[in-house]
Design a protein around this motif. Sequence first.
Motif, mmCIF file in Angstrom:
data_model
loop_
_atom_site.group_PDB
_atom_site.id
_atom_site.type_symbol
_atom_site.label_atom_id
_atom_site.label_comp_id
_atom_site.label_asym_id
_atom_site.label_seq_id
_atom_site.Cartn_x
_atom_site.Cartn_y
_atom_site.Cartn_z
ATOM 1 N N UNK A 83 1.117 -1.333 -0.512
ATOM 2 C CA UNK A 83 -0.012 0.206 -0.162
ATOM 3 C C UNK A 83 1.192 1.642 0.046
ATOM 4 N N UNK A 84 0.229 2.027 -0.563
ATOM 5 C CA UNK A 84 1.505 3.644 -0.636
ATOM 6 C C UNK A 84 1.799 3.803 0.116
ATOM 7 N N UNK A 85 3.278 3.462 0.785
ATOM 8 C CA UNK A 85 3.626 4.477 1.941
ATOM 9 C C UNK A 85 3.823 3.818 3.044
ATOM 10 N N UNK A 86 3.589 2.724 2.659
ATOM 11 C CA UNK A 86 3.682 1.262 3.945
ATOM 12 C C UNK A 86 5.017 0.520 3.676
ATOM 13 N N UNK A 87 5.523 0.388 2.410
ATOM 14 C CA UNK A 87 6.838 -0.140 1.522
ATOM 15 C C UNK A 87 7.854 0.375 0.758
ATOM 16 N N UNK A 88 7.818 0.121 -0.403
ATOM 17 C CA UNK A 88 9.445 1.385 -1.145
ATOM 18 C C UNK A 88 8.410 2.547 -1.991
ATOM 19 N N UNK A 89 8.505 3.466 -1.921
ATOM 20 C CA UNK A 89 7.728 4.733 -2.373
ATOM 21 C C UNK A 89 9.646 5.316 -2.925
ATOM 22 N N UNK A 90 9.670 5.337 -4.177
ATOM 23 C CA UNK A 90 10.856 5.647 -4.877
ATOM 24 C C UNK A 90 10.743 5.905 -6.190
ATOM 25 N N UNK A 91 11.439 7.310 -6.526
ATOM 26 C CA UNK A 91 11.687 8.323 -7.700
ATOM 27 C C UNK A 91 13.328 8.504 -8.131
ATOM 28 N N UNK A 92 13.383 7.675 -9.443
ATOM 29 C CA UNK A 92 14.574 7.547 -9.956
ATOM 30 C C UNK A 92 14.704 9.216 -11.511
ATOM 31 N N UNK A 93 16.163 9.405 -11.274
ATOM 32 C CA UNK A 93 15.932 10.310 -12.225
ATOM 33 C C UNK A 93 17.270 9.856 -12.983
ATOM 34 N N UNK A 94 18.040 9.499 -13.709
ATOM 35 C CA UNK A 94 18.779 9.258 -15.080
ATOM 36 C C UNK A 94 19.292 10.210 -15.462
ATOM 37 N N UNK A 95 20.317 10.258 -15.679
ATOM 38 C CA UNK A 95 22.513 11.280 -15.934
ATOM 39 C C UNK A 95 22.811 10.160 -17.761
ATOM 40 N N UNK A 96 22.821 10.665 -18.665
ATOM 41 C CA UNK A 96 23.068 9.904 -19.547
ATOM 42 C C UNK A 96 24.524 10.256 -19.983
ATOM 43 N N UNK A 97 25.146 11.283 -19.353
ATOM 44 C CA UNK A 97 26.386 10.912 -20.310
ATOM 45 C C UNK A 97 27.061 10.755 -18.719
#
Length: 207
Positions: A83-97
Amino acid sequence: RLLSSEKVSDKNHSLPKPCWGKDMRLLFDQFMKKCEDGSWIHLPSYEYIATQRSQDFPTFIHASELINKEKLSQGRLFTKSFEDGLGFEYVMFYNDAEKRIVCVFQGGPHLQGMPGFFHGGAIATMIDATVGMNAIVSGGIVMTANLNINFKRPIPLCSIVLINSQLDKIEGRKLLVSCNVQSVDEKILYTEATSLFVKLNPEKEFD
Ligand SMILES: CCCCC/C=C\C/C=C\C/C=C\C/C=C\CCCC(=O)SCCNC(=O)CCNC(=O)[C@H](O)C(C)(C)COP(=O)(O)OP(=O)(O)OC[C@H]1O[C@@H](n2cnc3c(N)ncnc32)[C@H](O)[C@@H]1OP(=O)(O)O
């Protein structure tokens, strides 16, 4: 097609939610700013891998007869099974260079190992997902062949942390990716890891 029965959930879990803490939102905003000049890319994240590449997955893994279609239709990304908030909350950002991924991770109370701290397997999961994404963006259909983790400091439950992943080397079908897990002020080094991903070889028969 085998995976076409996948439901496509349009909920993009990489956008701010009520359960995100202050530091999670702050870092999200900071990285979204870095995306403005295109040097960083915000990676979406859904409950089901319904991208074209995952449709090809069975042709790459000759064990596709092992894939139970009925079970597959119930399949859901492990990191999206809380459920939202109980396990894995995450956001990924990628830098190709720089071939880098930064994952801002907020773990929930259901990821407990020792009382008051994250379970080592939960930390390993987010490391695998982050270095795995780094390998996927450079290598396509890959699988984790090896993951070595040094747990330097226990991570308090419900912490928000930064996972910095770096593609170190590509050698044929092998991709070497390393990463560390730090506090958001980068003052505490919690975890370090190295990993090997292998691009699946459609011609290669699995014995
Ligand atoms: C998955 C992508 C699908 C598309 C996704 C699309 C969009 C993305 C959206 C969301 C993504 C969300 C989730 C994905 C995120 C993270 C990914 C998680 C990935 C996993 O969580 S995945 C599960 C755990 N993973 C396994 O379940 C693998 C079991 N395993 C095998 O399936 C085989 O083992 C395999 C395929 C790994 C290799 O098999 P193979 O036959 O193709 O390759 P082979 O054995 O020939 O090795 C080639 C060269 O790698 C060297 N090598 C191999 N293994 C080594 C080791 N352990 N140590 C040192 N060297 C090693 C050899 O020594 C040789 O090296 P050399 O060429 O120098 O001799």
